[in-house]
Design an enzyme around this catalytic site. Sequence first.
Site, PDB file in Angstrom:
ATOM      1  N   LYS A  12     -21.932  34.798   1.705  1.00 20.37           N
ATOM      2  CA  LYS A  12     -20.915  35.025   0.603  1.00 20.37           C
ATOM      3  C   LYS A  12     -21.290  33.867  -0.192  1.00 20.37           C
ATOM      4  O   LYS A  12     -21.036  32.540   0.179  1.00 20.37           O
ATOM      5  CB  LYS A  12     -19.578  35.492   0.868  1.00 20.37           C
ATOM      6  CG  LYS A  12     -18.767  35.889  -0.155  1.00 20.37           C
ATOM      7  CD  LYS A  12     -17.332  36.195   0.234  1.00 20.37           C
ATOM      8  CE  LYS A  12     -16.654  36.882  -0.982  1.00 20.37           C
ATOM      9  NZ  LYS A  12     -15.109  37.398  -0.366  1.00 20.37           N
ATOM     10  N   GLU A  59     -16.114  44.660   3.931  1.00 18.93           N
ATOM     11  CA  GLU A  59     -16.360  43.036   4.150  1.00 18.93           C
ATOM     12  C   GLU A  59     -15.961  42.535   5.693  1.00 18.93           C
ATOM     13  O   GLU A  59     -14.704  43.236   6.306  1.00 18.93           O
ATOM     14  CB  GLU A  59     -15.386  42.388   3.433  1.00 18.93           C
ATOM     15  CG  GLU A  59     -15.802  41.077   3.326  1.00 18.93           C
ATOM     16  CD  GLU A  59     -15.098  40.109   2.109  1.00 18.93           C
ATOM     17  OE1 GLU A  59     -15.297  38.953   1.858  1.00 18.93           O
ATOM     18  OE2 GLU A  59     -14.414  40.501   1.358  1.00 18.93           O
TER      19      GLU A  59
END
Length: 759
Positions: A114, A45
Site C-alpha cells: 500500500k 483489505e
Amino acid sequence: MGAPITVSTCSLNQWALDFDGNKQRILESIALAKHAGSTLRVGPELEIPGYGCFDHFLEPDTVLHSWQVLAEILASDATDGILCDLGMPVLHRSTLYNCRILVLNRRILHIRPKMWLANDGNYREMRYFTPWSRRGETDAYTVPSFVEKVCGQHDVPFGDAVVSTRDTVIGVELCEELFTPDSPHIAMGLDGVEIFTNSSASHHELRKLYRRVELIKEATLKLGGIYLYANQQGCDGDRLYYDGCPLIAVNGAIVAQGSQFSLDDVQVVSATVDLDDVRAHRAAKSRGMQAAVQRGGPEWGNGQSRGYRRIPADIEMGRSQEFGSETPRTLARQLVLKATSKPIEVRYHTPEEEIALGPACWLWDYVRRSRTQGYFIPLSGGIDSCATAVIVFSMCRLVVAACNQADEPDSAAAAAAAGGGQGQEGVRFLATPPILKTQTKQQVLDDVRRIAGEKEGSTWVPQTPQEVANRIFVTCYMGTENSSAETRGRAKQLAEDIGSYHIDLNMDIVVRAILSLFTMVTSKTPRFKVHGGSAGENLALQNIQARLRMLLAYMFAQLVPWVRGGWGGLLVLGSANVDESLRGYLTKYDCSSADVNPIGGISKTDLKRFIAYARDAFELPVLHDFLTAVPTAELEPITKEYVQADEADMGMTYDELSIFGRLRKVGKCGPYGMFNKLLLEWGPTMEPARIAEKVKLFFFEYARNRHKMTTLTPSYHAESYSPDDNRFDLRPFLYPSRFPFQFRKIDELVEQLQYTPSS
C-alpha cells in the site's frame, strides 16, 4: 464478438486473528467466483489476518501466521485457473507493509504494498505499516522457505507494478488510495491498465456510502476501465462495522452491487464485462496524448514516461480459454457466451434504515462471537433505551429472515435459469449470477440455537422476531419513587410488543439502604433541591440512583439465565447517545456504563427519525408514545411546579448539540471559530450575545465533563462527530474549562458587533 470476461469481487465477514475462519471464508469466496465463471477474484483489505488486529500487527506471529495461511491456500487447487487478489501484512527488509498478494495457479505473481495509508479518524495504519514511497519501482522479495516448498519460487516481485495477462492489464489500488487526490488508478489507466482492483476495510458511517460510490464511478468515468471494489463486512472485533457493499463499475457506471448490511459471512458479486467497451471509451485523442507524453506512470529524469513494470501472468481472462481444443465447428454448436452486465441503479438505504441494519448486524456478530447468551438492557421508558431495544428487535428480525429463507439454488443452475434466450445457432447466452453466497441459513440457525441454549441436535427454527427476543433479550424497568407511571407503562408495552423477557422492579429499598448508611456514618441526610437541599445534595441523590442501576444491571445480566433454567450470562447494553456523551450529560459509571452501546455514535435527532421509521416499518405503534414524550432522567421528585427535563437541564437542545458536535469535530472549530461560524448561520434570528452564551456554555460543559468520555462504553461508530476517546477523538481530559482567553476574544467581538457609533 467483443472481448467479454467475467470478474468477481466480494465482501467477507473476517475476524481479527481468526486465521482458520478467515482462510475458510477466503476459500469459499474463491469457489463461488469460480462457480460464476470468473477468472479474477478480489477480496477485502488484510483479509488473511483480519483488518482490525491493531497492535497485533507489531507481533511477528501475525506475519508468520499470515504466510502459513497463504501457503495452505497455494497448496490447494483454489487458485487453479483464477487470478486471486489476497491481502496480508508482509515484512520486507525489516519494514512492515500492508500488501496485496496476486496469485495464480499456485504461484505468487506479485506483492503490491500500500502506498497511501489511512491515518486519521478511526485509522492508525502508520502505527503499524510503512507506505511504499518508491513509485514505479520493485524489489525482489525472498519468500519464506516453507512457502517456497509449496510454490517453487525463491523470490517474487515486490513493489509498484501491474500484472499483464494475455489479453489485458490489471492494476491494484488499496482502500485509501481511491480517496487521495492523485490516485494511482490515474497513472495506471494512462499506462494501459484496464482492470483496477480495490481491496478495502471501509467502515459504515451514516450517509457515507454515496461518497464511496461516486469516487468509484468517477475513477473510470474520464479514464475508462473496469473497477472492482471489495470490502470487509461485519464486526472485526471492535467498534467499527464494515458494511460490505462490493461493487463493480465499468466506464463510470455501476454494473454490480452487493448488499450493504447482511448476516452473510461470504458474499461474491460478479459481472461480465467487455474489454472492447473500455478500449472504445478510451478513444479520445486528448486521453491518448496524455497517455503517451504526460502521465502513464513514473518518469525518467528527462520527464518522459517509462510506464509501469508489467509482470506477466499466463492466463487469458476472456472467453477463449474456455474453448480448449474444440474444433471451430464444435464451438459453433457448443459455445456458451455470457451476456454483458448492464448498468444498474445503485441502492442506497435511508439513514433510518442504516440505523436499523448496521448496529443490528454489529450486535449479531458481537453476541455470536463472544459466546454469550444474549443481551440485557435497563429499559427506562425513554427514547434512548427504547431505540437500543428496537435495534435488538431489528437484529431478531434479521435472524428470523435468515433462518426462514428459501434454500439457495445451486449456483450453476441459477446461472442457467437466469440466462436469456438463444443467439446464433448452437450459441447460448447466460446472465452472470450477480450475487452468490454461502449457506447463511444454516450458519445463522446454528448460532441462534447455541445462543438460545438449545441442546445439540435441536430442530428449533424461530418463526417470529418476538420468539428470538424472548430467548436472548432481557429488558428491565428499574423504577424508584421518582419514576412515573407513564415511563413504566411505555417500557412494559414496548417489551410486550418486541417479545423481550421483561422484569419490572422498584429499587427504593436499595436507595434507602445507601442513604441510611451515609446518615449513620455522617449524621447528615441529603435532600433534593425541591425539598430545600443544595446543588451538591441534589446531584449526589440523583447519582446514587443512576449508579445503582448499573450494579443491578450487571447482577441481573449474570443471573437471569440461571433463574430461567439456562446457563451463562448476558451482555449489558448501554444507551447513551452521541450528543449526551459529548455534553457529558450522564453519570460516570451509571447505566450508560455497559459492555457495548449500539447508539453511542448516533445523534438524538437521528434516533427520533429512526423511531418514527420503526414505528411503521416494524409495526410497533407504541413507539409513537416515546416520540411525543418529554425526555427526562426521572432522578428528581416530580412536583406540581417541577418536572425534570433533559434539554432544560442541559441548557441546550439536542439539535443544537448536533450542530456544536459537527463544528467541533468535523469543522475543527475551537470556541472562537465556532462562534464565528454560528454568527453567520444564526445571526439573522439570534442576537450575537445569545449565540456567544450558547457557545461558551457548550465548551464549558464539554470541557468539565471531558473525563467522562475516557470511560465511555465501546460504541458502534456511526457519526462523524463521535467523541469516542479511545481512538476516534483524541483530546486532553483536563481543560482550562472556562477558556479565559478564547471566551474573552468572543466577548470582545460581541461588543464590537453591538457597538453603534452616535451620529
